[in-house]
Design a protein around this motif. Structure first.
Motif, PDB file in Angstrom:
ATOM      1  N   HIS A 175      67.374 -19.183  61.832  1.00  0.00           N
ATOM      2  CA  HIS A 175      67.506 -20.180  62.885  1.00  0.00           C
ATOM      3  C   HIS A 175      68.131 -21.438  62.300  1.00  0.00           C
ATOM      4  O   HIS A 175      68.016 -21.705  61.103  1.00  0.00           O
ATOM      5  CB  HIS A 175      66.141 -20.501  63.490  1.00  0.00           C
ATOM      6  N   ARG A 177      69.070 -25.766  62.751  1.00  0.00           N
ATOM      7  CA  ARG A 177      68.840 -27.068  63.358  1.00  0.00           C
ATOM      8  C   ARG A 177      69.871 -28.044  62.797  1.00  0.00           C
ATOM      9  O   ARG A 177      70.560 -27.747  61.816  1.00  0.00           O
ATOM     10  CB  ARG A 177      67.419 -27.572  63.045  1.00  0.00           C
ATOM     11  N   VAL A 191      63.691 -35.929  66.052  1.00  0.00           N
ATOM     12  CA  VAL A 191      64.349 -34.929  66.885  1.00  0.00           C
ATOM     13  C   VAL A 191      65.005 -35.606  68.089  1.00  0.00           C
ATOM     14  O   VAL A 191      64.371 -36.370  68.819  1.00  0.00           O
ATOM     15  CB  VAL A 191      63.337 -33.864  67.348  1.00  0.00           C
ATOM     16  N   SER A 193      68.200 -35.136  71.275  1.00  0.00           N
ATOM     17  CA  SER A 193      68.921 -34.138  72.066  1.00  0.00           C
ATOM     18  C   SER A 193      70.297 -33.880  71.456  1.00  0.00           C
ATOM     19  O   SER A 193      70.909 -34.779  70.874  1.00  0.00           O
ATOM     20  CB  SER A 193      69.080 -34.600  73.510  1.00  0.00           C
ATOM     21  N   THR A 253      67.313 -23.114  58.896  1.00  0.00           N
ATOM     22  CA  THR A 253      66.037 -23.774  58.623  1.00  0.00           C
ATOM     23  C   THR A 253      65.437 -23.353  57.286  1.00  0.00           C
ATOM     24  O   THR A 253      64.646 -24.102  56.707  1.00  0.00           O
ATOM     25  CB  THR A 253      65.034 -23.469  59.748  1.00  0.00           C
ATOM     26  N   SER A 266      67.109 -32.148  65.314  1.00  0.00           N
ATOM     27  CA  SER A 266      67.273 -31.421  66.582  1.00  0.00           C
ATOM     28  C   SER A 266      66.251 -30.306  66.618  1.00  0.00           C
ATOM     29  O   SER A 266      65.648 -29.953  65.603  1.00  0.00           O
ATOM     30  CB  SER A 266      68.685 -30.830  66.701  1.00  0.00           C
ATOM     31  N   GLU A 267      66.050 -29.748  67.792  1.00  0.00           N
ATOM     32  CA  GLU A 267      65.268 -28.535  67.915  1.00  0.00           C
ATOM     33  C   GLU A 267      66.100 -27.362  67.384  1.00  0.00           C
ATOM     34  O   GLU A 267      67.292 -27.515  67.084  1.00  0.00           O
ATOM     35  CB  GLU A 267      64.909 -28.282  69.387  1.00  0.00           C
ATOM     36  N   VAL A 268      65.475 -26.205  67.260  1.00  0.00           N
ATOM     37  CA  VAL A 268      66.223 -25.003  66.897  1.00  0.00           C
ATOM     38  C   VAL A 268      67.299 -24.748  67.951  1.00  0.00           C
ATOM     39  O   VAL A 268      67.047 -24.893  69.155  1.00  0.00           O
ATOM     40  CB  VAL A 268      65.277 -23.789  66.782  1.00  0.00           C
TER      41      VAL A 268
END
Length: 312
Positions: A175, A177, A191, A193, A253, A266-268
């Motif tokens: 994953h 980010r 984090v 957007s 990650t 950021s999120e995943v």
């Protein structure tokens, strides 16, 4: 007429593949005069001209095209014979060549490889770091002019697509980010957007013309209007530049644990989650050392990837 020598045919095949004496010489690990001498001898033996010599390179004649077609078939048959013989090997000893990407070797493989080496001391693993999957069914000549040596026994690849003629297992998912230098006053530290990051943050991106990886395509689409300060070609270079504070960038990650000075911002990113495949050729999957490697290292990699996914 005396029988054709396969070693002469492989010189012609190398010239046909490379399109030049110099390219064939590099492939075979000899000098170009040797290639020319062997090619001239083959043409004299057959009584036919196999290549037209042009400034742009060596172009096969009609007779040459026919010979090259047969020589390629012979090479493929030789490959198959050796793979089938190797596939009957039941001993947990001998060499095992693994090809993979730089980022996998640096961040995921060391501990599993060390564990495998301790468990199977009779198997000598050779890792070739390569960002592209090698065609495991093809061979090359080494510096000793040995014709038949496998390019790799096992390949580890980050990809959603794998060659249909290979077999193996998916050991886990990776994953991604967006990351920034921890503590930087000029970069986001929490984090944020993706839309805000693309609009407001400076970026480190991949090469503009790269398109083979899912990361390349994502960046070309998402960062078309972003402030891209610098471009690199691989994740190792990406993290090196992120750590300078020049901009934010995308990383798997599993790299985070090795770099305490970067922070996820950021999120995943779901579009960038891709599987890790462990692959081999069908004729080699029953080889004892290949089976042992794929089981032991595959299980260990799976555990590391699951742990990384939980942390993310």
């Amino acid at each position: 007429m005396a029988e054709l020598d396969w070693s002469d045919l492989r010189y012609a095949l190398a010239v046909g593949t490379a399109g030049s004496l110099a390219g064939a010489a590099r492939k075979l690990g000899v000098n170009h005069t040797t290639v020319l001498r062997r090619l001239d001898a083959l043409e004299a033996h057959l009584g036919a001209r196999l290549f037209e010599r042009h400034r742009s390179g060596y172009h096969p004649t009609e007779a040459g095209m026919s010979l090259l077609e047969q020589a390629r078939r012979m090479a493929d048959q030789a490959d198959e014979i050796e793979r089938r013989v190797l596939g009957r090997d039941r001993e947990l000893t001998g060499p095992l060549r693994v090809t993979t990407a730089f980022v996998i070797m640096e961040h995921l493989l060391p501990a599993p490889l060390a564990g495998f080496a301790r468990r199977y001391p009779g198997i000598e693993v050779e890792v070739v770091e390569n960002a592209f999957l090698v065609d495991l069914s093809r061979r090359h000549a080494d510096q000793a002019q040995t014709w038949a040596r496998l390019e790799a026994d096992v390949a580890l690849r980050l990809s959603a697509n794998v060659a249909e003629h290979l077999v193996g297992r998916q050991v886990g998912m990776t994953h991604c980010r967006v990351y920034a230098l921890r503590g930087s006053k000029d970069l986001p530290q929490a984090v944020t957007s993706l839309s805000a990051l693309v609009k407001e943050a400076p970026w480190v991106a991949f090469e503009r013309d790269a398109h083979s990886r899912v990361y390349d395509r994502w960046m070309r689409q998402q960062l078309a209007q972003a402030n891209v300060r610098l471009r690199v070609d691989i994740f190792n270079a990406m993290v090196a530049m992120i750590r300078t504070g020049i901009g934010v960038g995308v990383l798997p990650t599993f790299m985070e644990a090795s770099h305490a000075d970067i922070v996820p911002v950021s999120e995943v990113i779901p579009e960038l989650s891709v599987p890790v495949w462990m692959l081999t050729h069908p004729d080699l999957r029953e080889t004892a050392r290949v089976r042992a490697f794929m089981q032991f290292v595959g299980d260990a990699l799976g555990e590391r990837l699951r742990a990384g996914a939980s942390a993310a």
